[in-house]
Motif scaffolding. Sequence first.
Motif, PDB file in Angstrom:
ATOM      1  N   ASN A 160       0.850  -1.190   0.000  1.00 53.66           N
ATOM      2  CA  ASN A 160       0.000   0.000   0.000  1.00 53.66           C
ATOM      3  C   ASN A 160       0.890   1.246   0.000  1.00 53.66           C
ATOM      4  OD1 ASN A 160      -1.395   2.191   1.846  1.00 53.66           O
ATOM      5  ND2 ASN A 160      -3.010   1.028   0.851  1.00 53.66           N
ATOM      6  N   ALA A 161       0.422   2.311  -0.679  1.00 51.15           N
ATOM      7  CA  ALA A 161       1.244   3.518  -0.818  1.00 51.15           C
ATOM      8  C   ALA A 161       1.608   4.111   0.535  1.00 51.15           C
ATOM      9  CB  ALA A 161       0.502   4.546  -1.667  1.00 51.15           C
ATOM     10  N   SER A 162       0.674   4.125   1.470  1.00 47.20           N
ATOM     11  CA  SER A 162       0.975   4.704   2.775  1.00 47.20           C
ATOM     12  C   SER A 162       1.972   3.852   3.549  1.00 47.20           C
ATOM     13  CB  SER A 162      -0.318   4.869   3.584  1.00 47.20           C
ATOM     14  OG  SER A 162      -0.953   3.618   3.784  1.00 47.20           O
ATOM     15  N   VAL A 163       1.891   2.513   3.409  1.00 48.15           N
ATOM     16  CA  VAL A 163       2.859   1.634   4.064  1.00 48.15           C
ATOM     17  C   VAL A 163       4.252   1.845   3.475  1.00 48.15           C
ATOM     18  CG1 VAL A 163       3.491  -0.766   4.501  1.00 48.15           C
ATOM     19  CG2 VAL A 163       1.098  -0.072   4.638  1.00 48.15           C
ATOM     20  N   ALA A 164       4.325   1.916   2.143  1.00 49.42           N
ATOM     21  CA  ALA A 164       5.606   2.157   1.486  1.00 49.42           C
ATOM     22  C   ALA A 164       6.192   3.501   1.899  1.00 49.42           C
ATOM     23  CB  ALA A 164       5.422   2.099  -0.030  1.00 49.42           C
ATOM     24  N   ALA A 165       5.337   4.501   2.060  1.00 49.90           N
ATOM     25  CA  ALA A 165       5.823   5.818   2.492  1.00 49.90           C
ATOM     26  C   ALA A 165       6.419   5.742   3.886  1.00 49.90           C
ATOM     27  CB  ALA A 165       4.673   6.821   2.462  1.00 49.90           C
ATOM     28  N   GLY A 166       5.741   5.048   4.799  1.00 48.85           N
ATOM     29  CA  GLY A 166       6.265   4.923   6.153  1.00 48.85           C
ATOM     30  C   GLY A 166       7.607   4.213   6.194  1.00 48.85           C
ATOM     31  N   ILE A 167       7.737   3.131   5.424  1.00 46.54           N
ATOM     32  CA  ILE A 167       9.002   2.375   5.405  1.00 46.54           C
ATOM     33  C   ILE A 167      10.132   3.224   4.822  1.00 46.54           C
ATOM     34  CG2 ILE A 167      10.166   0.387   4.375  1.00 46.54           C
ATOM     35  CD1 ILE A 167       7.476  -1.083   4.513  1.00 46.54           C
ATOM     36  N   SER A 168       9.874   3.893   3.717  1.00 52.03           N
ATOM     37  CA  SER A 168      10.918   4.681   3.059  1.00 52.03           C
ATOM     38  C   SER A 168      11.333   5.877   3.916  1.00 52.03           C
ATOM     39  CB  SER A 168      10.446   5.151   1.686  1.00 52.03           C
ATOM     40  OG  SER A 168       9.262   5.931   1.801  1.00 52.03           O
ATOM     41  N   LEU A 169      10.397   6.531   4.562  1.00 48.97           N
ATOM     42  CA  LEU A 169      10.737   7.674   5.411  1.00 48.97           C
ATOM     43  C   LEU A 169      11.523   7.227   6.639  1.00 48.97           C
ATOM     44  CD1 LEU A 169       7.405   9.687   5.158  1.00 48.97           C
ATOM     45  CD2 LEU A 169       9.614  10.352   4.217  1.00 48.97           C
ATOM     46  N   TYR A 170      11.164   6.075   7.172  1.00 47.08           N
ATOM     47  CA  TYR A 170      11.942   5.543   8.292  1.00 47.08           C
ATOM     48  C   TYR A 170      13.369   5.228   7.852  1.00 47.08           C
ATOM     49  CZ  TYR A 170      13.866   2.203  11.596  1.00 47.08           C
ATOM     50  OH  TYR A 170      14.712   1.554  12.465  1.00 47.08           O
ATOM     51  N   ALA A 171      13.524   4.659   6.651  1.00 47.02           N
ATOM     52  CA  ALA A 171      14.857   4.330   6.154  1.00 47.02           C
ATOM     53  C   ALA A 171      15.705   5.585   5.980  1.00 47.02           C
ATOM     54  CB  ALA A 171      14.741   3.579   4.827  1.00 47.02           C
ATOM     55  N   VAL A 172      15.089   6.671   5.489  1.00 44.01           N
ATOM     56  CA  VAL A 172      15.830   7.926   5.341  1.00 44.01           C
ATOM     57  C   VAL A 172      16.211   8.481   6.712  1.00 44.01           C
ATOM     58  CG1 VAL A 172      15.659  10.320   4.559  1.00 44.01           C
ATOM     59  CG2 VAL A 172      14.772   8.480   3.123  1.00 44.01           C
ATOM     60  N   ALA A 173      15.260   8.460   7.664  1.00 44.53           N
ATOM     61  CA  ALA A 173      15.554   8.965   9.008  1.00 44.53           C
ATOM     62  C   ALA A 173      16.670   8.148   9.673  1.00 44.53           C
ATOM     63  CB  ALA A 173      14.283   8.934   9.857  1.00 44.53           C
ATOM     64  N   ARG A 174      16.671   6.837   9.474  1.00 47.11           N
ATOM     65  CA  ARG A 174      17.719   5.998  10.063  1.00 47.11           C
ATOM     66  C   ARG A 174      19.070   6.293   9.430  1.00 47.11           C
ATOM     67  NH1 ARG A 174      17.395  -0.306   8.972  1.00 47.11           N
ATOM     68  NH2 ARG A 174      17.975   0.536   6.928  1.00 47.11           N
ATOM     69  N   ALA A 175      19.109   6.461   8.118  1.00 51.47           N
ATOM     70  CA  ALA A 175      20.371   6.774   7.444  1.00 51.47           C
ATOM     71  C   ALA A 175      20.928   8.101   7.931  1.00 51.47           C
ATOM     72  CB  ALA A 175      20.152   6.800   5.929  1.00 51.47           C
ATOM     73  N   ARG A 176      20.073   9.066   8.169  1.00 57.15           N
ATOM     74  CA  ARG A 176      20.547  10.360   8.665  1.00 57.15           C
ATOM     75  C   ARG A 176      21.044  10.259  10.103  1.00 57.15           C
ATOM     76  NH1 ARG A 176      16.548  15.012   6.006  1.00 57.15           N
ATOM     77  NH2 ARG A 176      17.138  14.543   3.835  1.00 57.15           N
ATOM     78  N   ARG A 177      20.372   9.477  10.922  1.00 61.34           N
ATOM     79  CA  ARG A 177      20.855   9.286  12.301  1.00 61.34           C
ATOM     80  C   ARG A 177      22.235   8.618  12.299  1.00 61.34           C
ATOM     81  NH1 ARG A 177      15.623   7.426  13.293  1.00 61.34           N
ATOM     82  NH2 ARG A 177      16.411   5.277  13.359  1.00 61.34           N
ATOM     83  N   GLU A 178      22.401   7.615  11.465  1.00 65.37           N
ATOM     84  CA  GLU A 178      23.683   6.923  11.402  1.00 65.37           C
ATOM     85  C   GLU A 178      24.781   7.849  10.893  1.00 65.37           C
ATOM     86  OE1 GLU A 178      22.892   3.574   8.962  1.00 65.37           O
ATOM     87  OE2 GLU A 178      21.864   2.427  10.546  1.00 65.37           O
ATOM     88  N   ALA A 179      24.451   8.688   9.899  1.00 72.97           N
ATOM     89  CA  ALA A 179      25.447   9.632   9.383  1.00 72.97           C
ATOM     90  C   ALA A 179      25.804  10.671  10.438  1.00 72.97           C
ATOM     91  CB  ALA A 179      24.922  10.308   8.129  1.00 72.97           C
ATOM     92  N   ALA A 180      24.827  11.141  11.185  1.00 74.86           N
ATOM     93  CA  ALA A 180      25.096  12.103  12.255  1.00 74.86           C
ATOM     94  C   ALA A 180      25.924  11.480  13.364  1.00 74.86           C
ATOM     95  CB  ALA A 180      23.776  12.638  12.811  1.00 74.86           C
ATOM     96  N   ALA A 181      25.638  10.224  13.693  1.00 75.35           N
ATOM     97  CA  ALA A 181      26.419   9.525  14.725  1.00 75.35           C
ATOM     98  C   ALA A 181      27.857   9.319  14.270  1.00 75.35           C
ATOM     99  CB  ALA A 181      25.772   8.183  15.055  1.00 75.35           C
ATOM    100  N   ALA A 182      28.058   9.023  13.000  1.00 72.25           N
ATOM    101  CA  ALA A 182      29.406   8.832  12.473  1.00 72.25           C
ATOM    102  C   ALA A 182      30.184  10.143  12.527  1.00 72.25           C
ATOM    103  CB  ALA A 182      29.344   8.321  11.036  1.00 72.25           C
ATOM    104  N   VAL A 183      29.536  11.269  12.208  1.00 66.06           N
ATOM    105  CA  VAL A 183      30.190  12.570  12.291  1.00 66.06           C
ATOM    106  C   VAL A 183      30.560  12.885  13.740  1.00 66.06           C
ATOM    107  CG1 VAL A 183      29.866  15.047  11.985  1.00 66.06           C
ATOM    108  CG2 VAL A 183      29.128  13.477  10.197  1.00 66.06           C
ATOM    109  N   GLY A 184      29.657  12.579  14.670  1.00 66.02           N
ATOM    110  CA  GLY A 184      29.947  12.831  16.080  1.00 66.02           C
ATOM    111  C   GLY A 184      31.084  11.963  16.607  1.00 66.02           C
ATOM    112  N   ALA A 185      31.213  10.745  16.092  1.00 66.53           N
ATOM    113  CA  ALA A 185      32.270   9.843  16.579  1.00 66.53           C
ATOM    114  C   ALA A 185      33.655  10.248  16.109  1.00 66.53           C
ATOM    115  CB  ALA A 185      31.970   8.422  16.104  1.00 66.53           C
ATOM    116  N   THR A 186      33.714  11.011  14.993  1.00 69.09           N
ATOM    117  CA  THR A 186      35.021  11.449  14.470  1.00 69.09           C
ATOM    118  C   THR A 186      35.563  12.681  15.165  1.00 69.09           C
ATOM    119  OG1 THR A 186      33.913  12.729  12.732  1.00 69.09           O
ATOM    120  CG2 THR A 186      34.529  10.464  12.206  1.00 69.09           C
ATOM    121  N   LYS A 187      34.776  13.284  16.003  1.00 69.75           N
ATOM    122  CA  LYS A 187      35.244  14.501  16.682  1.00 69.75           C
ATOM    123  C   LYS A 187      36.316  14.163  17.716  1.00 69.75           C
ATOM    124  CE  LYS A 187      31.163  17.391  16.132  1.00 69.75           C
ATOM    125  NZ  LYS A 187      30.116  18.148  16.850  1.00 69.75           N
TER     126      LYS A 187
END
Length: 333
Positions: A306-333
């Motif tokens: 369903n379009a709404s289910v696909a939207a939820g999954i894809s938005l979660y995947a983007v949010a997770r990728a951004r959290r991981e990228a932010a955590a990686a930037v914080g770990a290099t400090k």
Amino acid sequence: MAMKKGPTKGSGGKHRNKLRGYGPTPKAEDRVYHKAYRAKKAAERRQMADPRLAAKRRAAKFTSDSDDLVIGRNAVVEALRVGVPAKELYLAARIEHDDRTREIVQLAARQGLHLLEADRLEMDRIARSSNHQGVVLKVQPYQYSSLQELVDRADRKARAMEAAGPEAQIKARPLFIALDGVTDPQNLGAVIRSAAAFGANGVILPERRSASVTAAAWKVSAGAAAHLPVARVVNLTKAIESLKERGYYSVGLDGGGDALVGETGFETDPLVVVLGSEGKGLSRLVREACDSIAGIPISSMVESLNASVAAGISLYAVARARREAAAAVGATK
């Protein structure tokens, strides 16, 4: 030769006005002195006094084809609970009240709505149905934003987070979700709810062949439609291309994608996630405008999500990728 005194015989052009006619004879019903005129006026008075026609005229003043109506006791009380913006509440005269109607009246009074009483015939006309249970809610039209307003607001938010550090800056990168051919208002409402939950900056809809933010979409969004802006564009392909000129990337969702959601490499950039309809998917031009096509791995037992289910999954995947990228930037400090 002696001239004969006195008026000459015939008009000779001297009395031409006397030859002018008075036009066609008026119809008998248009002559105020004729009995046919009096009969026509009497028939008009009888027609105006007909209660069915009077109800139709009064209902026509209150409603139009563009009105969004919520009909029925359960639907109206749910709409008022989630704060669907409304204009008026119509109640049938001498309605038998129960717990739902009492709550409806209380919520309507709390929200400052106009309460209007109408007889059965008027209620049928307003609701365009007899199955209204004596309650009809007239909803205000949704106020859409322009694409320019959405982008400017997202850019201001991103700039405001620059001082908070690189981690916050990555999480605040602009994120939009665009719908291509999603025509179900309930699907739209669920997408708006998911977009608000995962921090998206707005939803983009085409003007044609797309659902609108109606009362049904508003209810499913659980009030998120009040906080998340929605823009309507004439041409979705051109809108995506204009966003790309401003530094955005676009990822379309499709089962035959060349990457998985969350793994396209564009997640930490200003991004537009594009969803197609459940049956047809992305249109050809929209698909060609996307920088990447991503898929969601699902079981072979299910053809599509369903379009709404696909939207939820894809938005979660983007949010997770951004959290991981932010955590990686914080770990290099």
